[in-house]
Scaffold this motif. Sequence first.
Motif, PDB file in Angstrom:
ATOM      1  N   GLY A  67      -3.779 -15.767   6.466  1.00 20.62           N
ATOM      2  CA  GLY A  67      -3.311 -14.610   5.717  1.00 20.62           C
ATOM      3  C   GLY A  67      -1.984 -14.176   6.307  1.00 20.62           C
ATOM      4  N   PRO A  68      -1.836 -12.897   6.624  1.00 19.60           N
ATOM      5  CA  PRO A  68      -0.559 -12.423   7.172  1.00 19.60           C
ATOM      6  C   PRO A  68      -0.428 -12.638   8.683  1.00 19.60           C
ATOM      7  N   ILE A  69      -1.470 -13.162   9.320  1.00 21.64           N
ATOM      8  CA  ILE A  69      -1.473 -13.285  10.776  1.00 21.64           C
ATOM      9  C   ILE A  69      -1.132 -14.719  11.183  1.00 21.64           C
ATOM     10  N   PRO A  70       0.012 -14.906  11.882  1.00 22.36           N
ATOM     11  CA  PRO A  70       0.338 -16.251  12.360  1.00 22.36           C
ATOM     12  C   PRO A  70      -0.548 -16.608  13.552  1.00 22.36           C
ATOM     13  N   PHE A  71      -1.070 -17.814  13.529  1.00 27.17           N
ATOM     14  CA  PHE A  71      -1.945 -18.288  14.592  1.00 27.17           C
ATOM     15  C   PHE A  71      -1.303 -19.537  15.188  1.00 27.17           C
ATOM     16  N   PRO A  72      -0.823 -19.458  16.430  1.00 27.41           N
ATOM     17  CA  PRO A  72      -0.180 -20.617  17.033  1.00 27.41           C
ATOM     18  C   PRO A  72      -1.212 -21.673  17.443  1.00 27.41           C
ATOM     19  N   PHE A  73      -0.840 -22.933  17.256  1.00 29.41           N
ATOM     20  CA  PHE A  73      -1.668 -24.012  17.776  1.00 29.41           C
ATOM     21  C   PHE A  73      -0.762 -25.137  18.258  1.00 29.41           C
ATOM     22  N   PRO A  74      -1.267 -25.945  19.185  1.00 25.38           N
ATOM     23  CA  PRO A  74      -0.429 -27.005  19.750  1.00 25.38           C
ATOM     24  C   PRO A  74       0.005 -28.004  18.676  1.00 25.38           C
ATOM     25  N   ASN A  75       1.249 -28.414  18.752  1.00 23.57           N
ATOM     26  CA  ASN A  75       1.803 -29.420  17.847  1.00 23.57           C
ATOM     27  C   ASN A  75       1.428 -30.787  18.412  1.00 23.57           C
ATOM     28  N   THR A  76       0.243 -31.247  18.060  1.00 24.91           N
ATOM     29  CA  THR A  76      -0.307 -32.465  18.652  1.00 24.91           C
ATOM     30  C   THR A  76       0.454 -33.715  18.227  1.00 24.91           C
ATOM     31  N   ARG A  77       0.241 -34.773  18.968  1.00 28.07           N
ATOM     32  CA  ARG A  77       0.852 -36.065  18.657  1.00 28.07           C
ATOM     33  C   ARG A  77       0.462 -36.510  17.255  1.00 28.07           C
ATOM     34  N   GLN A  78      -0.800 -36.299  16.870  1.00 28.88           N
ATOM     35  CA  GLN A  78      -1.271 -36.700  15.542  1.00 28.88           C
ATOM     36  C   GLN A  78      -0.576 -35.893  14.448  1.00 28.88           C
ATOM     37  N   ARG A  79      -0.411 -34.601  14.668  1.00 26.06           N
ATOM     38  CA  ARG A  79       0.265 -33.778  13.667  1.00 26.06           C
ATOM     39  C   ARG A  79       1.731 -34.178  13.550  1.00 26.06           C
ATOM     40  N   GLY A 137      11.244 -29.276  13.502  1.00 28.05           N
ATOM     41  CA  GLY A 137      10.195 -28.715  14.360  1.00 28.05           C
ATOM     42  C   GLY A 137       9.310 -29.781  14.964  1.00 28.05           C
ATOM     43  N   TYR A 138       9.676 -31.046  14.782  1.00 28.61           N
ATOM     44  CA  TYR A 138       8.850 -32.145  15.296  1.00 28.61           C
ATOM     45  C   TYR A 138       8.723 -32.108  16.811  1.00 28.61           C
ATOM     46  N   GLY A 139       9.758 -31.633  17.477  1.00 26.13           N
ATOM     47  CA  GLY A 139       9.732 -31.599  18.933  1.00 26.13           C
ATOM     48  C   GLY A 139       9.091 -30.347  19.511  1.00 26.13           C
ATOM     49  N   ALA A 140       8.748 -29.380  18.663  1.00 26.84           N
ATOM     50  CA  ALA A 140       8.167 -28.121  19.148  1.00 26.84           C
ATOM     51  C   ALA A 140       6.796 -28.363  19.777  1.00 26.84           C
ATOM     52  N   ALA A 141       6.533 -27.651  20.839  1.00 25.93           N
ATOM     53  CA  ALA A 141       5.233 -27.771  21.497  1.00 25.93           C
ATOM     54  C   ALA A 141       4.144 -27.037  20.712  1.00 25.93           C
ATOM     55  N   TRP A 142       4.534 -25.998  19.976  1.00 31.77           N
ATOM     56  CA  TRP A 142       3.596 -25.168  19.223  1.00 31.77           C
ATOM     57  C   TRP A 142       4.091 -24.992  17.797  1.00 31.77           C
ATOM     58  N   VAL A 143       3.171 -24.820  16.867  1.00 33.97           N
ATOM     59  CA  VAL A 143       3.488 -24.468  15.482  1.00 33.97           C
ATOM     60  C   VAL A 143       2.582 -23.325  15.079  1.00 33.97           C
ATOM     61  N   ASP A 144       3.011 -22.580  14.061  1.00 36.85           N
ATOM     62  CA  ASP A 144       2.204 -21.461  13.576  1.00 36.85           C
ATOM     63  C   ASP A 144       1.484 -21.850  12.293  1.00 36.85           C
ATOM     64  N   PHE A 145       0.236 -21.497  12.222  1.00 29.97           N
ATOM     65  CA  PHE A 145      -0.563 -21.611  11.013  1.00 29.97           C
ATOM     66  C   PHE A 145      -0.960 -20.191  10.664  1.00 29.97           C
ATOM     67  N   SER A 146      -0.700 -19.774   9.448  1.00 30.42           N
ATOM     68  CA  SER A 146      -0.997 -18.390   9.073  1.00 30.42           C
ATOM     69  C   SER A 146      -2.385 -18.261   8.485  1.00 30.42           C
ATOM     70  N   LEU A 189       0.680 -18.665  26.201  1.00 32.46           N
ATOM     71  CA  LEU A 189       1.003 -20.061  26.474  1.00 32.46           C
ATOM     72  C   LEU A 189       2.216 -20.511  25.676  1.00 32.46           C
ATOM     73  N   ARG A 190       2.261 -20.094  24.434  1.00 30.31           N
ATOM     74  CA  ARG A 190       3.401 -20.464  23.575  1.00 30.31           C
ATOM     75  C   ARG A 190       4.686 -19.834  24.117  1.00 30.31           C
ATOM     76  N   ALA A 191       4.616 -18.583  24.546  1.00 26.07           N
ATOM     77  CA  ALA A 191       5.789 -17.904  25.069  1.00 26.07           C
ATOM     78  C   ALA A 191       6.308 -18.594  26.326  1.00 26.07           C
ATOM     79  N   ARG A 192       5.399 -19.055  27.166  1.00 29.41           N
ATOM     80  CA  ARG A 192       5.809 -19.770  28.385  1.00 29.41           C
ATOM     81  C   ARG A 192       6.438 -21.122  28.059  1.00 29.41           C
ATOM     82  N   ALA A 193       5.914 -21.783  27.007  1.00 27.09           N
ATOM     83  CA  ALA A 193       6.441 -23.102  26.629  1.00 27.09           C
ATOM     84  C   ALA A 193       7.822 -22.945  26.047  1.00 27.09           C
TER      85      ALA A 193
END
Length: 192
Positions: free
Chosen positions: A32-44, A21-30, A188-192
């Motif tokens: 609780g039960p709700i996934p919250f997408p955030f950008p997969n930054t260069r630092q991460r 998943g290193y190349g993914a533009a977005w990753v999910d952080f949950s 935004l994630r869906a478009r990426a």
Amino acid sequence: MTLKEALRLYFEENGFAADGGYGAAWVDFSLGPIPFPFPNTRQRKAAVRFHDLHHLVTAYRTDFRGELEISAWEIGSGCRNQSAAWVLNLGGMGGGMVLAPVRSLRAFVRGRNSDNFYGESYDDQLLATPVAEARRRLRIDDAARARTRTSDVALFAAASMGGLALGLVLFTMLIPVATIAAPVLWMLRARA
């Protein structure tokens, strides 16, 4: 088995993408039960490559408690110049203090008595290292037998309290933002 071979198996066993998943533009952080997408930054991206190698050499699992343990181990061994690792792991330390204090303290002490890959070059030479040799080089097994000192407990408590404070601040900021921004981030994630 080399780190590269072990990493391939690790990705398969955990249901990760072939590149972790290193190349993914977005990753999910949950939350609780709700996934919250955030950008997969260069630092991460830079930090998570080493984080995954640390899972291999420490044998901490990728389940919830295993992530709390590896957070404590990485803080104990030092995240060096990896800002994303410091932030994410301090949050894990705070959670570990509340949800798995004994396991987290043990992992923190193990980290204080071992080295890690942060600060090294993530390259073919590192990935060609046999897992057993990497464990020896980082003193993983010796560190597992280390005794807990008073200074370890004090530093663990300080890091965990700092992690709790950071986690609470981020959490209180994320809830309103997540409520408002989640639909936008999902689009935004869906478009990426």
